[in-house]
Write a protein that holds these residues in place. Sequence first.
Motif, mmCIF file in Angstrom:
data_model
loop_
_atom_site.group_PDB
_atom_site.id
_atom_site.type_symbol
_atom_site.label_atom_id
_atom_site.label_comp_id
_atom_site.label_asym_id
_atom_site.label_seq_id
_atom_site.Cartn_x
_atom_site.Cartn_y
_atom_site.Cartn_z
ATOM 1 N N ARG A 136 0.834 -1.211 0.000
ATOM 2 C CA ARG A 136 0.000 0.000 0.000
ATOM 3 C C ARG A 136 0.861 1.251 0.000
ATOM 4 N N ASP A 137 1.929 1.247 0.804
ATOM 5 C CA ASP A 137 2.848 2.390 0.812
ATOM 6 C C ASP A 137 3.395 2.652 -0.584
ATOM 7 N N VAL A 138 3.801 1.579 -1.255
ATOM 8 C CA VAL A 138 4.366 1.712 -2.593
ATOM 9 C C VAL A 138 3.296 2.178 -3.571
ATOM 10 N N TYR A 139 2.132 1.555 -3.504
ATOM 11 C CA TYR A 139 1.023 1.925 -4.383
ATOM 12 C C TYR A 139 0.687 3.406 -4.250
ATOM 13 N N GLU A 140 0.573 3.879 -3.020
ATOM 14 C CA GLU A 140 0.211 5.276 -2.803
ATOM 15 C C GLU A 140 1.321 6.227 -3.238
ATOM 16 N N ALA A 141 2.561 5.766 -3.234
ATOM 17 C CA ALA A 141 3.670 6.596 -3.690
ATOM 18 C C ALA A 141 3.698 6.747 -5.204
ATOM 19 N N ILE A 142 3.298 5.704 -5.920
ATOM 20 C CA ILE A 142 3.491 5.727 -7.372
ATOM 21 C C ILE A 142 2.216 5.829 -8.191
ATOM 22 N N GLU A 143 1.063 5.618 -7.587
ATOM 23 C CA GLU A 143 -0.200 5.623 -8.333
ATOM 24 C C GLU A 143 -1.094 6.770 -7.865
ATOM 25 N N VAL A 147 -14.131 -0.149 -4.377
ATOM 26 C CA VAL A 147 -13.123 -1.056 -4.929
ATOM 27 C C VAL A 147 -11.724 -0.571 -4.562
ATOM 28 N N GLU A 148 -11.491 0.706 -4.730
ATOM 29 C CA GLU A 148 -10.181 1.283 -4.417
ATOM 30 C C GLU A 148 -9.814 1.046 -2.960
ATOM 31 N N GLU A 149 -10.755 1.256 -2.057
ATOM 32 C CA GLU A 149 -10.472 1.042 -0.638
ATOM 33 C C GLU A 149 -10.213 -0.433 -0.347
ATOM 34 N N ALA A 150 -10.914 -1.330 -1.003
ATOM 35 C CA ALA A 150 -10.665 -2.765 -0.819
ATOM 36 C C ALA A 150 -9.258 -3.135 -1.291
ATOM 37 N N VAL A 151 -8.837 -2.582 -2.405
ATOM 38 C CA VAL A 151 -7.482 -2.836 -2.913
ATOM 39 C C VAL A 151 -6.454 -2.310 -1.917
ATOM 40 N N ARG A 152 -6.627 -1.077 -1.460
ATOM 41 C CA ARG A 152 -5.683 -0.493 -0.503
ATOM 42 C C ARG A 152 -5.628 -1.308 0.787
ATOM 43 N N ALA A 153 -6.765 -1.752 1.258
ATOM 44 C CA ALA A 153 -6.802 -2.545 2.493
ATOM 45 C C ALA A 153 -6.047 -3.859 2.315
ATOM 46 N N GLU A 154 -6.207 -4.500 1.184
ATOM 47 C CA GLU A 154 -5.496 -5.753 0.933
ATOM 48 C C GLU A 154 -3.994 -5.514 0.808
ATOM 49 N N LEU A 155 -3.600 -4.458 0.112
ATOM 50 C CA LEU A 155 -2.180 -4.152 -0.055
ATOM 51 C C LEU A 155 -1.513 -3.815 1.275
ATOM 52 N N GLU A 156 -2.288 -3.324 2.226
ATOM 53 C CA GLU A 156 -1.771 -2.988 3.555
ATOM 54 C C GLU A 156 -1.250 -4.226 4.288
ATOM 55 N N HIS A 157 -1.759 -5.396 3.946
ATOM 56 C CA HIS A 157 -1.383 -6.640 4.633
ATOM 57 C C HIS A 157 -0.139 -7.306 4.065
ATOM 58 N N ILE A 158 0.410 -6.778 3.001
ATOM 59 C CA ILE A 158 1.560 -7.408 2.351
ATOM 60 C C ILE A 158 2.759 -6.474 2.460
ATOM 61 N N THR A 159 3.776 -6.913 3.193
ATOM 62 C CA THR A 159 4.983 -6.104 3.309
ATOM 63 C C THR A 159 5.934 -6.428 2.163
ATOM 64 N N LEU A 160 6.868 -5.531 1.944
ATOM 65 C CA LEU A 160 7.909 -5.803 0.954
ATOM 66 C C LEU A 160 8.812 -6.930 1.440
#
Length: 150
Positions: free
Chosen positions: A79-86, A119-132
Amino acid sequence: MAGNSQLTVAAHALTWIELHHRREGGVATSERIAGSVNTNPVVIRRLLGRMRDAGLVHSRRGAEAGWVLARPLEDMTLRDVYEAIEPAPLFAVHRSEPNLDCPIGSGIRPVMRLAYARVEEAVRAELEHITLADVFSDVLASSDLTELEH
């Protein structure tokens, strides 16, 4: 419609920087990262520039020019990466105004905006659970490089 691969390229770059750090130390150059991604270094520099602005990486200039992680992979989520680049949303409504005299044309935009926001919030919530760190260890495991995990 082709999917947007920027999140994948950004995750690739960050995990490559970590691998480089563990193997060789020092900074990672855009050219070497681009070689792994198989893209132009300019693409990597643009993505890393956005991630630098978000506090995910640091850049160094001069003789030791290159990139380093700003914090451990364990402290970065997709999510951190997504919010930085998208900066743009995943989906958008019509670019031009639909026919407002039509019952569908007059109501489609607000309905779709609400659906897309969910949909966007669901994607962000899922991405929050996956670390680099999760991505890194899974890539190493699939590449039989698990000795570099720790």
